[in-house]
Write an enzyme that holds these catalytic residues in place. Structure first.
Site, PDB file in Angstrom:
ATOM      1  CG  HIS A 292      58.951  20.457   4.552  1.00  0.00           C
ATOM      2  ND1 HIS A 292      59.521  20.234   5.786  1.00  0.00           N
ATOM      3  CD2 HIS A 292      58.831  21.791   4.436  1.00  0.00           C
ATOM      4  CE1 HIS A 292      59.729  21.387   6.393  1.00  0.00           C
ATOM      5  NE2 HIS A 292      59.312  22.357   5.595  1.00  0.00           N
ATOM      6  CG  HIS A 335      50.580  18.900   9.263  1.00  0.00           C
ATOM      7  ND1 HIS A 335      51.525  19.442  10.090  1.00  0.00           N
ATOM      8  CD2 HIS A 335      50.517  17.592   9.592  1.00  0.00           C
ATOM      9  CE1 HIS A 335      52.027  18.510  10.882  1.00  0.00           C
ATOM     10  NE2 HIS A 335      51.424  17.379  10.612  1.00  0.00           N
ATOM     11  CG  HIS A 365      48.967  17.557  17.422  1.00  0.00           C
ATOM     12  ND1 HIS A 365      50.346  17.504  17.359  1.00  0.00           N
ATOM     13  CD2 HIS A 365      48.664  18.555  18.265  1.00  0.00           C
ATOM     14  CE1 HIS A 365      50.853  18.457  18.120  1.00  0.00           C
ATOM     15  NE2 HIS A 365      49.853  19.107  18.691  1.00  0.00           N
ATOM     16  CG  HIS A 371      49.531  19.367  14.553  1.00  0.00           C
ATOM     17  ND1 HIS A 371      48.516  18.669  13.950  1.00  0.00           N
ATOM     18  CD2 HIS A 371      50.669  18.685  14.241  1.00  0.00           C
ATOM     19  CE1 HIS A 371      48.986  17.612  13.317  1.00  0.00           C
ATOM     20  NE2 HIS A 371      50.300  17.609  13.462  1.00  0.00           N
TER      21      HIS A 371
END
Length: 439
Positions: A292, A335, A365, A371
């Site tokens: 990513h 993460h 968050h 999360h």
């Protein structure tokens, strides 16, 4: 509705005059002894006078009467607008809200100002360092009322219903999948056309700007030419003692009466303006090999802090795009982050939580709160055949990311009745796949 006119401009010097008054802009100087048409010259400053030229923000407004002509400001009811971050205990859990309820006009009329609700935030408007996240739910237009924010900039994200925003600089029509920024001190009024809802990111102490592109190069993400500013438009309207100007000052609301419309600017020039942007114009940069790219690659606008590379707040979007990464778990990874992340959904289904996260709702968050995708998403993506696929087709999710640890208001935790108390359960079905044999 007459067609509205715009011109490109993001932080650039622009000039505009209402076509009904050709020559309204003074030639050769900003503040002549007598302005054309007998207008008053007024400067609106968005930066300290001594800022470097590259960051100096100001506009000259040529108006029928100056904005100083009003009765004294008096305190008014705050409603659910606040910057008191200590009214409830700190909340260290993952939070999600169902779509925020829009009252029916037959039951309770709310315009844009009376429909503002502070959800969370941090920092202090007096010291000019902080942010707030608001939800607006409204069902009626502002009539003979305008609003301005002395504390900071509003980045407005409509989710349901379009906004016709009249500003001192002209009119902006802002629809879902567009955003607009009304900068500090600019007076505006909002007309709506039925049930309307959206999100607001407010920043104290900085203005939004385009992020630096670094190794991306000269092109990509949001292009400056796609940001539109309004063409000058004025109304010469007398409302004896019956026009209300509402000020947000040090986190509190005040109102003053005056005899005329504040939208009496016949011409203007400068680089400090309201502006809007269509999110469909964003040029996505993404991974084409494996793993990513950090979500910061989706930043549309940033409000920088005094620490290099650390923002007061970033506005990030997750638009339709191609996913082609090889040997990669393609949804967002699990993460924990030293930044706080508030997410909203304008339309569609967010790929990491297709069921519980709904348009018009949100999630928060905050710092170091773990999360990631729900159990169903994890299982599906772990077994998926990896081939080129369209991601987020028909969807527009966004994130307000901030270096502040966010405090949630009493309205957000209790009064709104929209808090999803079962959110944590979306991760409960996750199970261990641990094995001592590795391929």
């Amino acid at each position: 509705m007459a067609e509205l006119k715009y011109m490109p401009g993001f932080g650039n010097e622009c000039a505009s005059e209402d076509p009904r008054c050709p020559g309204a802009l003074p030639e050769g100087q900003n503040n002549p002894q007598v302005c054309p048409y007998g207008l008053y010259a007024e400067q609106l400053s968005g930066s300290a006078f001594t800022c470097p030229r590259s960051t100096n923000k100001r506009s000259w407004l040529y108006r029928i009467l100056p904005s100083v002509c009003h009765k004294p400001f008096e305190p008014i009811d705050q409603g659910h607008l606040t910057h008191n971050w200590d009214e409830v205990e700190a909340e260290p859990n993952q939070l999600r809200w169902k779509p925020f309820v829009i009252p029916k006009a037959s039951e309770k009329k709310l315009d844009f100002v009376s429909g503002l609700h502070t959800l969370c935030g941090a920092g202090e408007p007096k010291s000019r360092n902080g942010i707030a996240i608001h939800i607006f739910t409204c069902n009626t237009p502002m009539i003979n009322r305008c609003f301005y924010n002395s504390d900071g900039d509003f980045l407005i994200v409509p989710q349901q219903g379009k906004l016709l925003i009249t500003t001192e600089f002209g009119k902006l029509l802002v629809e879902p999948n567009e955003i607009c920024v009304i900068q500090q001190g600019m007076r505006f009024s909002v007309e709506v056309f039925g049930d309307t809802r959206g999100y607001i990111l407010e920043v104290y102490g900085a203005h939004f700007e385009l992020p630096d592109l670094g190794p991306i190069g000269a092109n990509g993400l949001a292009n400056p030419r796609d940001f539109l500013v309004p063409v000058a438009w004025y109304e010469d309207c007398q409302v004896p003692g019956d026009y209300t100007v509402i000020s947000k000052y040090q986190g509190k609301l005040f109102s003053a009466q005056q005899d005329f419309s504040p939208f009496n600017v016949v011409a203007w020039h400068g680089n400090y303006t309201p502006y809007k942007y269509n999110l469909d114009n964003f040029m996505v940069i993404n991974a084409v090999a494996f793993d990513h790219v950090d979500p910061s690659i989706f930043t549309v606008l940033t409000a920088k802090s005094t620490r290099p590379g650390v923002a007061l707040a970033d506005f990030v979007i997750f638009p339709p795009r191609w996913g082609v990464a090889n040997n990669t778990f393609r949804p967002p990874y699990y993460h924990r982050n030293c930044m706080s992340e508030f997410m909203g959904l304008i339309k569609g289904h967010y790929e990491a939580k297709e069921e519980g996260f709904q348009p018009g709702g949100g999630s928060l968050h905050s710092m170091m709160i773990p999360h990631g995708p729900d159990a169903e998403c994890f299982e599906k993506a772990s077994k998926a055949k990896l081939e080129p696929e369209r991601v987020a087709e028909g969807t527009m999710a966004f994130m307000f990311e901030s270096s502040f640890s966010m405090a949630v208001t009493k309205w957000g935790l209790k009064t709104s009745n929209c808090l999803d108390k079962t959110y944590y359960k979306c991760w409960e079905p996750l199970k261990s796949h641990f094995t001592l044999s590795c391929k």
